[in-house]
Write a protein that holds these residues in place. Structure first.
Motif, PDB file in Angstrom:
ATOM      1  N   LYS A 150     -17.598  16.012   7.715  1.00  0.00           N
ATOM      2  CA  LYS A 150     -17.481  16.503   9.089  1.00  0.00           C
ATOM      3  C   LYS A 150     -17.622  18.029   9.138  1.00  0.00           C
ATOM      4  O   LYS A 150     -18.264  18.581  10.036  1.00  0.00           O
ATOM      5  CB  LYS A 150     -16.135  16.091   9.699  1.00  0.00           C
ATOM      6  CG  LYS A 150     -16.018  14.619   9.984  1.00  0.00           C
ATOM      7  CD  LYS A 150     -16.925  14.207  11.144  1.00  0.00           C
ATOM      8  CE  LYS A 150     -16.778  12.747  11.493  1.00  0.00           C
ATOM      9  NZ  LYS A 150     -17.706  12.343  12.574  1.00  0.00           N
ATOM     10  N   ILE A 151     -17.029  18.711   8.174  1.00  0.00           N
ATOM     11  CA  ILE A 151     -17.121  20.175   8.123  1.00  0.00           C
ATOM     12  C   ILE A 151     -18.575  20.606   7.967  1.00  0.00           C
ATOM     13  O   ILE A 151     -19.048  21.525   8.648  1.00  0.00           O
ATOM     14  CB  ILE A 151     -16.251  20.728   6.959  1.00  0.00           C
ATOM     15  CG1 ILE A 151     -14.770  20.612   7.332  1.00  0.00           C
ATOM     16  CG2 ILE A 151     -16.606  22.180   6.651  1.00  0.00           C
ATOM     17  CD1 ILE A 151     -13.822  20.874   6.181  1.00  0.00           C
ATOM     18  N   THR A 152     -19.300  19.921   7.084  1.00  0.00           N
ATOM     19  CA  THR A 152     -20.720  20.225   6.892  1.00  0.00           C
ATOM     20  C   THR A 152     -21.508  20.022   8.181  1.00  0.00           C
ATOM     21  O   THR A 152     -22.355  20.843   8.544  1.00  0.00           O
ATOM     22  CB  THR A 152     -21.310  19.343   5.772  1.00  0.00           C
ATOM     23  OG1 THR A 152     -20.562  19.551   4.572  1.00  0.00           O
ATOM     24  CG2 THR A 152     -22.764  19.695   5.510  1.00  0.00           C
ATOM     25  N   GLU A 153     -21.207  18.923   8.889  1.00  0.00           N
ATOM     26  CA  GLU A 153     -21.896  18.647  10.154  1.00  0.00           C
ATOM     27  C   GLU A 153     -21.626  19.748  11.178  1.00  0.00           C
ATOM     28  O   GLU A 153     -22.542  20.205  11.875  1.00  0.00           O
ATOM     29  CB  GLU A 153     -21.428  17.302  10.719  1.00  0.00           C
ATOM     30  CG  GLU A 153     -21.911  16.093   9.937  1.00  0.00           C
ATOM     31  CD  GLU A 153     -21.292  14.803  10.445  1.00  0.00           C
ATOM     32  OE1 GLU A 153     -20.533  14.857  11.450  1.00  0.00           O
ATOM     33  OE2 GLU A 153     -21.538  13.739   9.846  1.00  0.00           O
ATOM     34  N   LYS A 154     -20.365  20.183  11.291  1.00  0.00           N
ATOM     35  CA  LYS A 154     -20.004  21.204  12.276  1.00  0.00           C
ATOM     36  C   LYS A 154     -20.620  22.555  11.925  1.00  0.00           C
ATOM     37  O   LYS A 154     -20.997  23.325  12.811  1.00  0.00           O
ATOM     38  CB  LYS A 154     -18.478  21.344  12.382  1.00  0.00           C
ATOM     39  CG  LYS A 154     -17.736  20.062  12.695  1.00  0.00           C
ATOM     40  CD  LYS A 154     -18.238  19.359  13.940  1.00  0.00           C
ATOM     41  CE  LYS A 154     -17.523  18.040  14.149  1.00  0.00           C
ATOM     42  NZ  LYS A 154     -18.090  17.246  15.247  1.00  0.00           N
ATOM     43  N   GLU A 155     -20.726  22.824  10.613  1.00  0.00           N
ATOM     44  CA  GLU A 155     -21.335  24.088  10.183  1.00  0.00           C
ATOM     45  C   GLU A 155     -22.808  24.145  10.583  1.00  0.00           C
ATOM     46  O   GLU A 155     -23.322  25.193  10.976  1.00  0.00           O
ATOM     47  CB  GLU A 155     -21.192  24.253   8.666  1.00  0.00           C
ATOM     48  CG  GLU A 155     -19.782  24.652   8.236  1.00  0.00           C
ATOM     49  CD  GLU A 155     -19.617  24.662   6.730  1.00  0.00           C
ATOM     50  OE1 GLU A 155     -18.729  25.352   6.240  1.00  0.00           O
ATOM     51  OE2 GLU A 155     -20.391  23.946   6.026  1.00  0.00           O
ATOM     52  N   LYS A 156     -23.476  22.998  10.500  1.00  0.00           N
ATOM     53  CA  LYS A 156     -24.919  22.962  10.816  1.00  0.00           C
ATOM     54  C   LYS A 156     -25.197  23.271  12.284  1.00  0.00           C
ATOM     55  O   LYS A 156     -26.199  23.894  12.609  1.00  0.00           O
ATOM     56  CB  LYS A 156     -25.495  21.584  10.459  1.00  0.00           C
ATOM     57  CG  LYS A 156     -25.673  21.371   8.961  1.00  0.00           C
ATOM     58  CD  LYS A 156     -26.210  19.970   8.679  1.00  0.00           C
ATOM     59  CE  LYS A 156     -26.371  19.741   7.178  1.00  0.00           C
ATOM     60  NZ  LYS A 156     -26.791  18.348   6.886  1.00  0.00           N
ATOM     61  N   VAL A 157     -24.292  22.809  13.166  1.00  0.00           N
ATOM     62  CA  VAL A 157     -24.517  23.036  14.609  1.00  0.00           C
ATOM     63  C   VAL A 157     -23.660  24.178  15.149  1.00  0.00           C
ATOM     64  O   VAL A 157     -23.658  24.451  16.339  1.00  0.00           O
ATOM     65  CB  VAL A 157     -24.248  21.747  15.425  1.00  0.00           C
ATOM     66  CG1 VAL A 157     -25.294  20.708  15.098  1.00  0.00           C
ATOM     67  CG2 VAL A 157     -22.846  21.205  15.154  1.00  0.00           C
ATOM     68  N   ASN A 158     -22.923  24.833  14.248  1.00  0.00           N
ATOM     69  CA  ASN A 158     -22.155  26.031  14.593  1.00  0.00           C
ATOM     70  C   ASN A 158     -21.133  25.776  15.706  1.00  0.00           C
ATOM     71  O   ASN A 158     -21.010  26.549  16.650  1.00  0.00           O
ATOM     72  CB  ASN A 158     -23.105  27.166  15.015  1.00  0.00           C
ATOM     73  CG  ASN A 158     -22.432  28.525  14.926  1.00  0.00           C
ATOM     74  OD1 ASN A 158     -21.488  28.702  14.149  1.00  0.00           O
ATOM     75  ND2 ASN A 158     -22.884  29.471  15.726  1.00  0.00           N
ATOM     76  N   LEU A 159     -20.371  24.675  15.568  1.00  0.00           N
ATOM     77  CA  LEU A 159     -19.291  24.371  16.516  1.00  0.00           C
ATOM     78  C   LEU A 159     -17.988  24.960  15.965  1.00  0.00           C
ATOM     79  O   LEU A 159     -17.249  24.316  15.220  1.00  0.00           O
ATOM     80  CB  LEU A 159     -19.153  22.855  16.705  1.00  0.00           C
ATOM     81  CG  LEU A 159     -20.291  22.169  17.460  1.00  0.00           C
ATOM     82  CD1 LEU A 159     -20.120  20.666  17.432  1.00  0.00           C
ATOM     83  CD2 LEU A 159     -20.334  22.652  18.910  1.00  0.00           C
ATOM     84  N   THR A 160     -17.713  26.224  16.311  1.00  0.00           N
ATOM     85  CA  THR A 160     -16.639  26.991  15.686  1.00  0.00           C
ATOM     86  C   THR A 160     -15.265  26.353  15.872  1.00  0.00           C
ATOM     87  O   THR A 160     -14.507  26.198  14.901  1.00  0.00           O
ATOM     88  CB  THR A 160     -16.608  28.426  16.242  1.00  0.00           C
ATOM     89  OG1 THR A 160     -17.912  28.973  16.135  1.00  0.00           O
ATOM     90  CG2 THR A 160     -15.626  29.278  15.475  1.00  0.00           C
TER      91      THR A 160
END
Length: 365
Positions: A150-160
């Motif tokens: 999940k962290i990797t996914e959020k990093e890709k779309v920059n959802l801080t």
């Protein structure tokens, strides 16, 4: 008790538009949250049973949210078999049945899992509580992998904001894993796990302190002193990652120093460090409890009892934990001939003010 969902990219606020209040997210959710905050776990079980009996839950995510609160309540009350039965009523937590996009007519523009994170955590915890340790550990490590995905996914779309939440979850799961290994004195595993976490955040004072605590347990006093010194340097140079307030950071530094003094049996110096903590924050229960222990080691039972009793009087919601009460009862047994009567009085007071999940047996009355 949040689920792992989100709406379309143009609609990132879960309470905007169609959700004007928290109760719009789930039937009477605010009431459940209030009961959980107050530790009224038996009331939650009654509320869930009533909602189910009266067919008040209409949408798929209503059922899952109520199931999650019920499982959490059973877990808090140490009714692990009943918590396990709640979980057994579900399919695989990653099943399409538990995804919003499976029901487009009910959840327009919402995608993702309805399963609250806490339900995944309970799913991993329950086997351990039922004596199936390896199964529970396997699930905890699987949950750690899940959070990192999940962290990797959020990093890709920059959802801080979402990324920050998942990083906290990663730390929480890692702490659960470390705690389980610590309880079996598997110190090598704990050290490698903490060092792994520190590669992501080298300026986390809590993690560095945890490293020091484990070093103390394996007898590496010098290593612990280096770790604790690193925390002090973070405070001095204002390089901490911001996970703690200024008071919390200063107190963790004092508590670390006090631990070293306790290991060296310099209880007078340890009390001085704990006093500094309590002066800054009179609800620092770790400092209060450990100060009382130091006074007991100094054969000052009268003052050690006063420290704990004053804390229970002053901040009962913070001070009322099993460890502190066990220590207080031990001190009563050492100090008073009529300790049974005194402990009974304490037990009666606890019964009036404690949350449902407090283990009253710790008074040993």
């Amino acid at each position: 008790m949040d689920s792992e969902s989100h709406r379309s990219e143009s609609q990132t606020n879960p309470l905007s538009d169609q959700f004007s209040s928290v109760n719009d997210l789930c039937h009477d959710l605010s009431s459940l949250q209030d009961l959980a905050t107050r530790g009224a776990w038996r009331s939650i079980i009654d509320k869930v049973a009533r909602a189910r009996a009266l067919s008040l839950l209409h949408k798929p995510h209503d059922h899952i949210t109520y199931l999650a609160f019920n499982a959490l309540a059973f877990t808090k009350l140490r009714r692990f078999n009943e918590a396990s039965s709640e979980l057994d009523s579900m399919e695989d937590l990653d099943s399409s049945h538990y995804r919003y996009e499976t029901y487009p007519k009910i959840y327009a523009n919402r995608v993702g899992s309805m399963v609250p994170f806490c339900l995944r955590w309970i799913h991993a915890l329950i086997p351990i509580k039922l004596g199936h340790r390896q199964q529970g550990l396997d699930r905890l490590y699987k949950l750690l992998d899940f959070t990192r995905t999940k962290i990797t996914e959020k990093e890709k779309v920059n959802l801080t904001a979402s990324l920050s939440a998942w990083r906290k979850r990663e730390g929480f799961v890692m702490n659960c894993i470390i705690g389980e290994h610590l309880s079996h004195k598997e110190f090598g595993v704990c050290l490698s796990l903490i060092k792994d976490l520190l590669t992501n955040d080298a300026n986390d004072p809590v993690l560095i302190s945890q490293l020091g605590y484990i070093q103390l347990q394996i007898g590496d006093l010098e290593g612990a002193k280096v770790s604790f010194s690193n925390v002090e340097n973070l405070m001095r140079e204002s390089k901490s990652n911001g996970s703690l307030s200024e008071v919390e950071l200063k107190n963790i530094v004092n508590r670390n120093k006090a631990l070293v003094y306790m290991v060296e049996k310099d209880y007078v110096s340890a009390v001085r460090e704990y006093d500094e903590c309590i002066e800054r924050d009179d609800s620092d229960i770790v400092a209060i409890n450990n100060k009382a222990l130091c006074l007991m080691y100094l054969r000052d039972l009268s003052d050690s009892i006063k420290v704990l009793e004053n804390a229970l009087e002053r901040v009962p919601t913070m001070a009322l934990n099993e460890t502190l009460v066990v220590n207080l009862c031990s001190m009563y047994e050492l100090a008073y001939v009529n300790h049974s009567d005194i402990k009974r009085t304490l037990s009666n007071w606890i019964a009036r003010v404690a949350p449902d999940d407090f283990d009253a047996s710790c008074t040993r009355t």
